[in-house]
Design an enzyme around this catalytic site. Structure first.
Site, PDB file in Angstrom:
ATOM      1  CG  PHE A 230      -1.645  -1.369   1.329  1.00 57.55           C
ATOM      2  CD1 PHE A 230      -2.574  -1.784   0.387  1.00 57.55           C
ATOM      3  CD2 PHE A 230      -1.288  -2.231   2.343  1.00 57.55           C
ATOM      4  CE1 PHE A 230      -3.145  -3.047   0.464  1.00 57.55           C
ATOM      5  CE2 PHE A 230      -1.852  -3.501   2.431  1.00 57.55           C
ATOM      6  CZ  PHE A 230      -2.788  -3.904   1.493  1.00 57.55           C
ATOM      7  N   GLY A 457      -0.303  -7.166  -5.051  1.00 58.99           N
ATOM      8  CA  GLY A 457      -1.652  -7.675  -4.843  1.00 58.99           C
ATOM      9  C   GLY A 457      -2.617  -7.511  -6.002  1.00 58.99           C
ATOM     10  NE  ARG A 618      -8.526  -2.387 -23.494  1.00 52.63           N
ATOM     11  CZ  ARG A 618      -7.370  -2.765 -24.068  1.00 52.63           C
ATOM     12  NH1 ARG A 618      -6.284  -2.004 -23.960  1.00 52.63           N
ATOM     13  NH2 ARG A 618      -7.328  -3.886 -24.731  1.00 52.63           N
ATOM     14  CD  GLN A 628      -6.076  -3.006  -7.746  1.00 51.23           C
ATOM     15  OE1 GLN A 628      -5.857  -2.058  -7.008  1.00 51.23           O
ATOM     16  NE2 GLN A 628      -5.513  -3.132  -8.906  1.00 51.23           N
ATOM     17  CE  LYS A 691     -10.243   7.796 -16.681  1.00 54.47           C
ATOM     18  NZ  LYS A 691     -11.082   9.032 -16.699  1.00 54.47           N
ATOM     19  N   GLY A 694      -5.842   1.241  -8.647  1.00 55.97           N
ATOM     20  CA  GLY A 694      -5.575   0.847  -7.253  1.00 55.97           C
ATOM     21  C   GLY A 694      -5.676   1.960  -6.233  1.00 55.97           C
ATOM     22  CD  GLU A 695      -2.226   4.711  -5.313  1.00 59.36           C
ATOM     23  OE1 GLU A 695      -2.672   4.857  -4.161  1.00 59.36           O
ATOM     24  OE2 GLU A 695      -1.056   4.380  -5.563  1.00 59.36           O
TER      25      GLU A 695
END
Lengths: 728, 326, 177
Positions: A230, A457, A618, A628, A691, A694-695
């Site tokens: 993370f 992950g 996408r 996620q 784009k 995960g954040e």
């Protein structure tokens, strides 16, 4: 010459799933090279001062103890330049200064872990302690204020028909990945091999090279599996230097794994914030002005900052904005990027205030946001590449059943529970960096694709294999993707949601080129059924090249290579990353919906269900994307309701530095979680049209919950986490 | 972890003899090993008592229940007799720790478990419990999780056990066996308030070990239950908790047993609350009035002041769900 | 140590009676994943460290080393326990099953397969503990509802946030029994 998309977009299972469910995946500390010994760090028990003495006699007397290293006997390291954050990075035992509670002051190395731990506990360290300052709420800011302004916000606020003003506070959070930071370091002469938990193998090479003043080509870093991070494995921390130093000193491979307690001092954290926010709007809720005065904790030796101000300046159309970001240097270790860095902290005040404004005006919170949708990015004056936030609101509201929400607080009850719904928007910028990937097609018709990226992950190997499989015209089984070795082609840090965009684009480039090479080989080969065909008419499926309109005419990679006596074809794919100033405003977006139950008498908040709708362009693998997204909701629930690193300001001690007292969500805290993704691609962002995901998936989760708590109770909580005492 | 010798006691006599020589008993080990690793505990020798014959759950002659000290928390919580007679005990057990820890930890060890006070667990902090005379870092430190009842100037550490709260409510006793023979103590006398000697947590004599806990027979029908209030839904120690048992006959409360957890340096009996209930008819008002006394005598610290009000509400809530309103 | 300024060494009571001697060890025989093993170990060795550092069975993970995360969960004599809080010296004659011992040759345990089917992991670090704990949970019969599974699996933290899918995987495997 477009290839059919079979793998990309499909919900294929993880390619390395079997390794992970059978315990065969090797994480850093799982490596035990021959002769490995163990190192345990001794950390400072004062918050600031000098080490005046280290009595290591009892430790050194233990049979099996090989060495105790501290600033008294550590080899001198060459000076290094800090790049980010600006300042002087913490070094391994180069002086007697204690900069924060928990700073490494010595390390004990012994033949077994038990002996090393015991030796570390026998070390007697004396200090000349000074008064430490660790409380953001009382300390003064220092250094340069970062500012941003457009229009005249203060004047516009005075003239605004509706004004809100509040200060929001967010607690320090720790990443707490399940895998503690760990490293195994081995020297072979002047060559160093490390198995390190890292999001960036080549970053570790670079940093260790600087720390030890040695050429980077003598260092190899291996990290095929990362047990969650993370953000906190995206920096080479001092413990890694200590391990490598210890290995050189004792001339044995050294394994060093931080204790969970040490994880709270040694590998960064999401900094605490004070965020003063003023909003002004007209009677219809159109924003006219906002001011943002932010104070953030940082260490004294480095000045850390992150993008906490961005949501407040670009999410909504606002003609007048003034922002100021002040650093408050404290006697603490340096903060570091943690999932949704800056954005997740900045979205909480902004999205809470938008909810408050909607309530004040009697406007639905989604409607209020729609009234403030900007036509372009007012902070950069750039057009949006894609911005499907409206679609996120619409799809999310429909799926969530937003219309069932009663806007009047305290109006829905279920026994002892007050029920409320809330929503918030999220945003995160689309990062990309240059990357390379090697692609090799072997005579047996299988491909090996490699890049020095990482997988903490999200399923990097899986999604990269999908991109490669389609571009090469192979099945998933015919492709192997390897990562996590610094000898592989360069990749950027596996962070900032940039891996798919950057490495994925390099993989696609390499595979496209290799495919073209094979096609060229075939059409120029008299022995090929495709001899003389137009390259543009050839597609490859399942490893077989054929004419698009005449599928029976073709041959396999295997036959093509065999006939041409080629053992393999090989290409280095690359992606240059953005160059020059951006032409578009590039962001991913989210709309988060939450339903909570609040037992107001007992101060309990339970999230009952959540839904996120995302514009991440996408989606390469919806199965992984779903994981996620709901994973980030889980993290966001922790941020909203549970997580709070507590410092005893008398001496800078972190008092809940363990997983029983620093609370992360458990199974039992989990409600029904759902994610939906708005269809789309964004080729302004990168060649594969993503784009980043995960954040953005954590941004907006905490304010959606806080807004739901308001809807349930009528209480606007302006401090995270929302605890029982705040609600009683 | 400091070095130690290890012996496994083959029988009670061997155990007691090793205990008399200063050996430290280990059963489930979940607290002891954890604290040894933190070097809070530094026993020189461990005596493993896990194979001693203390694993029975039996109904006593008078209709109470005896639970052997080595019955695991999981076994006790799932035991049909415990479930039938004292749901409050099962609830307290199943709201404790995790499934794994409950498989390891024993009933005797649960009562003996040591506080979660962060300063106690951190050997670089001042703690009178760990290091008598060194001071109490929690008094002026971060004390959200600390006790508001039974505290002293020396120590404000909370007793962490849920089970002990249920046992205390039910007036349970602890059976002890030592070199000088067997004796029985009420649980509330067995666990010691800190006073000026917080390092002394139990009224144990050298070499003594717990053989069983006994829950006395109580008039039937008996309704009971345990409410644990905490930040997250599982795997956390209590902010506040309430163990309640009520015997209602003819619409009148004839017997009331109430104790609180998460708030005391020991499991905290609430006799004033009990007295308020006995002889009365169940009603919302009664629950509220009785619970008003739950925090009598509380001494809040900087960060745990909310516990007094939360405790009252916790007790009220559990009284209501157990007692209903006839 | 209360108050701001501190000088002198950290607080340690008189100790170290056993310092500078070879730490006491013991010989212990136990069965791990069906294989009988006899070792001489330092008494301080946890089952987790025995598995990881002595037997090379690194599937069981050390997340907190304090019984607060469940990553080290193994079965001892059929019951799920935290191997980090289990002293190996106490396991004479015990039968231990770790994540490495669940599959039968190439055939995955139904819960391992369910974890793949449900995508019940991301980083994979807590996964061995989750799976072994889930096997225990199913054996114990605590799979009556999603809520029951969640409560009885709460001794296993997952920071990637795969709980929803882990619960589904346990449900899937329990249904197959």
């Amino acid at each position: 010459m477009s290839q059919p998309q079979a793998a990309v977009g499909a919900a294929v299972p993880r390619v390395d799933a079997r390794l992970r469910v059978t315990g065969q995946a090797k994480y850093a500390a799982d490596n035990s090279p021959d002769g490995v010994v163990h190192a345990v760090i001794v950390e400072s028990s004062v918050g600031r001062g000098r080490v005046t003495g280290i009595d290591a006699r009892a430790a050194e007397a233990q049979p099996g103890v090989l060495k105790v290293i501290s600033h008294l006997n550590a080899p001198k390291l060459p000076p290094v330049e800090g790049r980010f954050p600006p300042g002087k990075p913490l070094r391994a035992f180069q002086d007697d200064r204690v900069r924060f509670f928990g700073q490494p002051v010595a390390v004990a190395v012994a033949t077994t872990l038990e002996i090393a731990q015991h030796a570390a506990s026998l070390m007697k360290v004396s200090y000349d302690a000074e008064i430490s300052l660790t409380d953001l709420s009382v300390a003064d800011a220092a250094g340069e204020t970062q500012t941003y302004a457009r229009g005249d916000a203060d004047r516009a606020l005075e003239a605004a028909a509706v004004r809100l003003e509040s200060t929001y506070r967010t607690a320090r959070n720790h990443h707490n990945p399940m895998e503690p930071a760990g490293i195994v370091a081995r020297w072979d002469g002047d060559r160093l091999t490390v198995w390190e938990k890292t999001q960036w193998v080549q970053g570790t090479v670079f940093n260790l090279s600087g720390e030890f003043g040695m050429p980077p080509d003598r260092i190899r870093v291996i990290s095929p599996f990362v047990g969650g991070a993370f953000g906190n494995a995206a920096r080479t921390w001092v413990h890694s230097v200590i391990a490598a130093m210890a290995a050189r000193e004792v001339e044995r491979p050294v394994k060093l794994v931080l204790t969970r307690r040490q994880m709270y001092f040694a590998v960064g954290y999401r900094p605490a914030y004070e965020y003063g926010l003023r909003l002004g709007s007209d009677r219809r809720g159109r924003l006219t002005a906002s001011t943002h005065d932010v104070r953030a904790e940082s260490s004294r030796y480095e000045t850390y900052s992150e993008s906490v101000l961005v949501p407040g300046r670009m999410l909504y159309s606002t003609p007048n904005v003034r922002q100021a970001y002040d650093h408050v240097p404290l006697d603490v270790s340096t903060p570091w990027f943690m999932r949704g860095p800056g954005y997740s902290s900045g979205a909480y005040p902004v999205e809470s205030a938008m909810d408050e404004l909607a309530h004040e005006l009697g406007v639905d919170p989604i409607e209020l946001r729609l009234r403030n949708e900007p036509a372009d990015d007012e902070s950069s004056s750039l057009p949006f590449s894609t911005r499907r936030l409206r679609e996120c609101y619409r799809a999310g509201a429909r799926e969530f059943g937003w219309h069932r929400r009663n806007p009047k607080p305290r109006s829905t009850r279920d026994g002892d529970w007050l029920i409320g719904m809330g929503m918030a928007a999220g945003v995160y910028d689309t990062m990309r960096s240059q990357a390379q990937a090697s692609v090799r097609l072997d005579a047996d018709g299988t491909a090996l694709v490699q890049s020095a990226t990482s997988d903490m992950g999200p399923g990097t190997a899986t999604s990269m294999s999908q991109v490669a499989a389609d571009a090469l015209g192979l099945t998933m089984r015919q492709v192997v993707f390897r990562l996590g070795d610094s000898l592989m082609p360069p990749a950027p840090v596996h962070a900032g949601s940039q891996t798919m965009a950057s490495v994925g684009s390099a993989v696609q480039d390499g595979c496209d080129n290799l495919r073209k090479q094979a096609i060229t080989l075939a059409v120029n080969d008299e022995g090929s059924p495709l001899y003389g065909a137009d390259s543009a008419d050839i597609v490859i499926r399942g490893g077989r090249l054929s004419l698009k309109d005449e599928p029976t005419r073709g041959e396999t990679y295997r036959r093509l290579l065999a006939r041409n006596e080629r053992t393999h074809l090989e290409v280095l794919g690359s992606y240059a990353g953005p160059s020059g100033p951006e032409k578009f405003s590039l962001y991913a977006y989210a709309a988060i919906f939450a339903e909570v139950a609040v037992d107001a008498r007992l101060g309990l908040v339970r999230v009952r269900r959540m839904l996120g709708a995302y514009d991440a362009a996408r989606i390469v693998n919806p199965r992984l994307a779903d994981s996620q997204a709901i994973g980030a909701m889980t993290g966001g629930i922790g941020q909203a309701l549970l997580e709070h690193t507590v410092t005893d300001h008398r001496d800078g001690r972190i008092v809940n530095a363990n997983l029983a007292d620093y609370l992360v969500p458990t199974h039992a805290d989990m409600p029904d979680l759902k994610a939906i993704f708005i269809d789309g691609q964004d080729y302004e962002a990168d060649p594969i049209g993503v784009k980043g995901l995960g954040e953005v998936v954590i941004v907006g989760v905490a304010p959606a919950i806080a807004n739901a708590v308001f809807n349930a109770t009528g209480r606007r909580i302006r401090e995270l986490p929302i605890t029982a005492e705040a609600l009683l | 972890m400091h070095p130690f010798t290890y012996t496994k006691a083959a029988d009670m006599r061997e155990a007691l003899s090793a205990g008399r020589r200063g050996g430290r008993y280990i059963a489930g080990g979940t607290t002891l090993v954890d604290l040894m690793r933190e070097t809070v505990e530094r026993p020189g020798s461990l005596v493993d008592i896990s194979t001693l014959p203390l694993r029975e759950v039996t109904v006593t002659e008078r209709g109470g229940l005896r639970i052997g000290a080595l019955v695991s928390m999981a076994e006790a919580g799932a035991h049909p007799k415990v479930r039938a007679l004292y749901p409050v005990i099962c609830e307290a057990l199943e709201l404790s720790a995790s499934a794994q820890l409950r498989n390891m930890a024993t009933i005797g060890g649960n009562i003996m478990q040591r506080t979660r006070c962060t300063y106690f667990r951190d050997v670089t902090a001042a703690c009178n419990k760990r290091d008598p005379g060194s001071g109490c870092a929690a008094l002026q430190g971060y004390n959200r999780n600390h006790a508001i009842l039974g505290t002293s100037d020396s120590c404000v550490a909370t007793h962490p056990s849920d089970l002990a709260v249920a046992l205390a409510a039910l007036d349970s006793t602890v059976r002890l066996l030592g070199p000088d023979g067997e004796r029985t103590l009420p649980l509330v006398d067995f666990l010691l308030k800190p006073g000026s000697t917080p390092n002394r947590e139990q009224a144990l004599r050298k070499g003594e070990l717990i053989t069983a806990v006994e829950i006395p027979a109580l008039p039937r029908p008996l309704k009971s239950g345990y409410l644990k209030v905490r930040d997250r839904q599982s795997y956390e120690f209590a902010l506040t908790s309430a163990a309640v048992a009520l015997h209602v006959r003819g619409g009148v409360i004839r017997e009331a047993k109430v104790a609180a957890g998460g708030v005391g340096t020991v499991p905290w009996k609430l006799p004033t609350v009990e007295r308020h209930l006995i002889g009365e008819r169940p009603s919302h008002r009664l629950w509220a009035e009785a619970a008003e006394h739950a925090a009598d005598g509380a001494h809040p610290l900087t960060h745990n002041g909310f516990k007094a009000e939360l405790l009252k509400r916790t007790v009220e809530r559990r009284l209501r769900t157990v007692g209903g309103t006839a | 140590m209360v108050g701001g300024v501190v000088t002198g060494p950290p607080v340690h009571a008189a100790e170290d009676a056993v310092a500078a001697e070879v730490p006491p060890g013991s010989r212990v025989s136990l069965t791990v994943n069906g294989v009988r093993r006899t070792v001489t170990i330092d008494n301080r060795t946890s089952l987790l460290d025995l598995l990881r550092e002595h037997f090379g069975l690194t599937g069981s993970k050390k997340g907190c080393n304090a019984g607060a995360c469940g990553a080290c969960t193994v079965l001892v004599d059929g019951r799920r326990v935290n191997s980090c809080l289990t002293l190996a010296v106490r396991l004479e004659g015990a039968e231990v099953t770790t994540i490495e011992g669940l599959a039968k040759g190439d055939r995955l345990h139904p819960l391992q397969q369910a974890f793949i089917d449900q995508d019940a992991f991301q980083c994979g670090f807590c996964t061995p503990g989750q799976i072994v704990s889930g096997v225990g949970c199913i054996q114990e019969g605590h799979t009556g509802s999603a809520e029951e599974i969640r409560e009885w699996m709460s001794g296993n933290l997952c920071r990637c946030g795969c709980y929803v899918k882990i619960e589904r995987a346990v449900e899937q495997a329990a249904g197959r029994k």
